[in-house]
Design an enzyme around this catalytic site. Sequence first.
Site, mmCIF file in Angstrom:
data_model
loop_
_atom_site.group_PDB
_atom_site.id
_atom_site.type_symbol
_atom_site.label_atom_id
_atom_site.label_comp_id
_atom_site.label_asym_id
_atom_site.label_seq_id
_atom_site.Cartn_x
_atom_site.Cartn_y
_atom_site.Cartn_z
ATOM 1 N N SER A 152 -79.116 49.566 100.974
ATOM 2 C CA SER A 152 -80.170 48.722 101.554
ATOM 3 C C SER A 152 -80.557 49.253 102.936
ATOM 4 O O SER A 152 -81.011 50.390 103.052
ATOM 5 C CB SER A 152 -79.711 47.267 101.588
ATOM 6 O OG SER A 152 -80.770 46.398 101.858
ATOM 7 N N ASP A 252 -84.903 44.207 91.791
ATOM 8 C CA ASP A 252 -84.910 44.231 93.253
ATOM 9 C C ASP A 252 -86.316 44.512 93.759
ATOM 10 O O ASP A 252 -86.985 45.428 93.265
ATOM 11 C CB ASP A 252 -83.945 45.330 93.721
ATOM 12 C CG ASP A 252 -83.852 45.478 95.227
ATOM 13 O OD1 ASP A 252 -84.331 44.584 95.955
ATOM 14 O OD2 ASP A 252 -83.283 46.491 95.662
ATOM 15 N N HIS A 282 -80.413 43.200 93.849
ATOM 16 C CA HIS A 282 -80.169 43.835 95.141
ATOM 17 C C HIS A 282 -78.746 43.508 95.608
ATOM 18 O O HIS A 282 -78.254 42.401 95.441
ATOM 19 C CB HIS A 282 -81.177 43.304 96.167
ATOM 20 C CG HIS A 282 -81.059 43.975 97.498
ATOM 21 N ND1 HIS A 282 -81.661 45.188 97.774
ATOM 22 C CD2 HIS A 282 -80.409 43.617 98.625
ATOM 23 C CE1 HIS A 282 -81.388 45.542 99.014
ATOM 24 N NE2 HIS A 282 -80.624 44.609 99.548
#
Length: 312
Positions: A152, A252, A282
């Site tokens: 991320s 995601d 995610h």
Amino acid sequence: MNRVIRSVLGWFAAPRLNMREDYEKVRRAQRGLAAIAVPPTRARDWETVEDGAIFPVPVRIFRPKETLRDDVVVFFHGGGWVTGDIDSYTPACTTMADRMGCVVASVDYRLAPEHPFPAGLDDCYQVAQRILNQPELVDAVHRENIILMGDSAGGNLAAVVSTLLRDRGEPVPRRQILLYPVTQWDHDPRTSPFESVRQHGEDLRLTNTEVQDYLELYVPEAAMRRDPLVSPLEQKDLSALPDTLVISAGLDLLRDEGEAYATALAAAGNDVVVHRVERALHGFITLPRFSRSLHEAYDVIGTFLDGRAEPS
């Protein structure tokens, strides 16, 4: 995903939190959950030497149960540059070391909003630069054994650190692994160029609102969010970068931008492998060890590290 499961997941979606006000609560909750879930770990803490305006950066070294590779992973955690730390990621990094069969060095970079851009990036760069120049610090045989990895916001930091190392004439890692990375600044469903923002940005694990809050806390000046050091898809020169594995999550909102970054890297002449974990949300790298998504991702990572994956 059927309606019932989507509805249940909606109860945990980020609009029920105001990240601008609640980020400290989220940090405490993450540490508390990690403390409950923490497995037996073979870890030790190490700090860089203070250097001018750069604070000492804590690094936690994780060793695998069984060493399968000479590689050392320098890992930058996720959390939108605002949450997450080496304590909350200790279960994930313990699993990472065991599944990859190599040492993992987890970097506790400074967080926004207390330390906005570029503080966290500077910390990550300093640690990577030092380890690449002194691989013996983490018991690596050679700098070619050093891999940058992040998930991320950490995937964003890994991508940017690689370009900074190249641009500053420093050693560049041979490989990097980017897990569902943030690669661009616009997550407004009305203006984003990516369909996954519209498909998955409202009622699943990560939302458009949350990403926007994170970006605004990390980079308060709106114009700076388009800077390639924040949005690596804005980078005009993506040549001479590490061999790259990009793993995206099918459910995601960041899926398409991560895959677009992989496409841009390949177009610039780099060796790139892209893999989408279709039914994953995610942040799946922090799931328990029995997670199907986690198993699939680590199988792909192992293939990439062993040189068996064909570039996309």
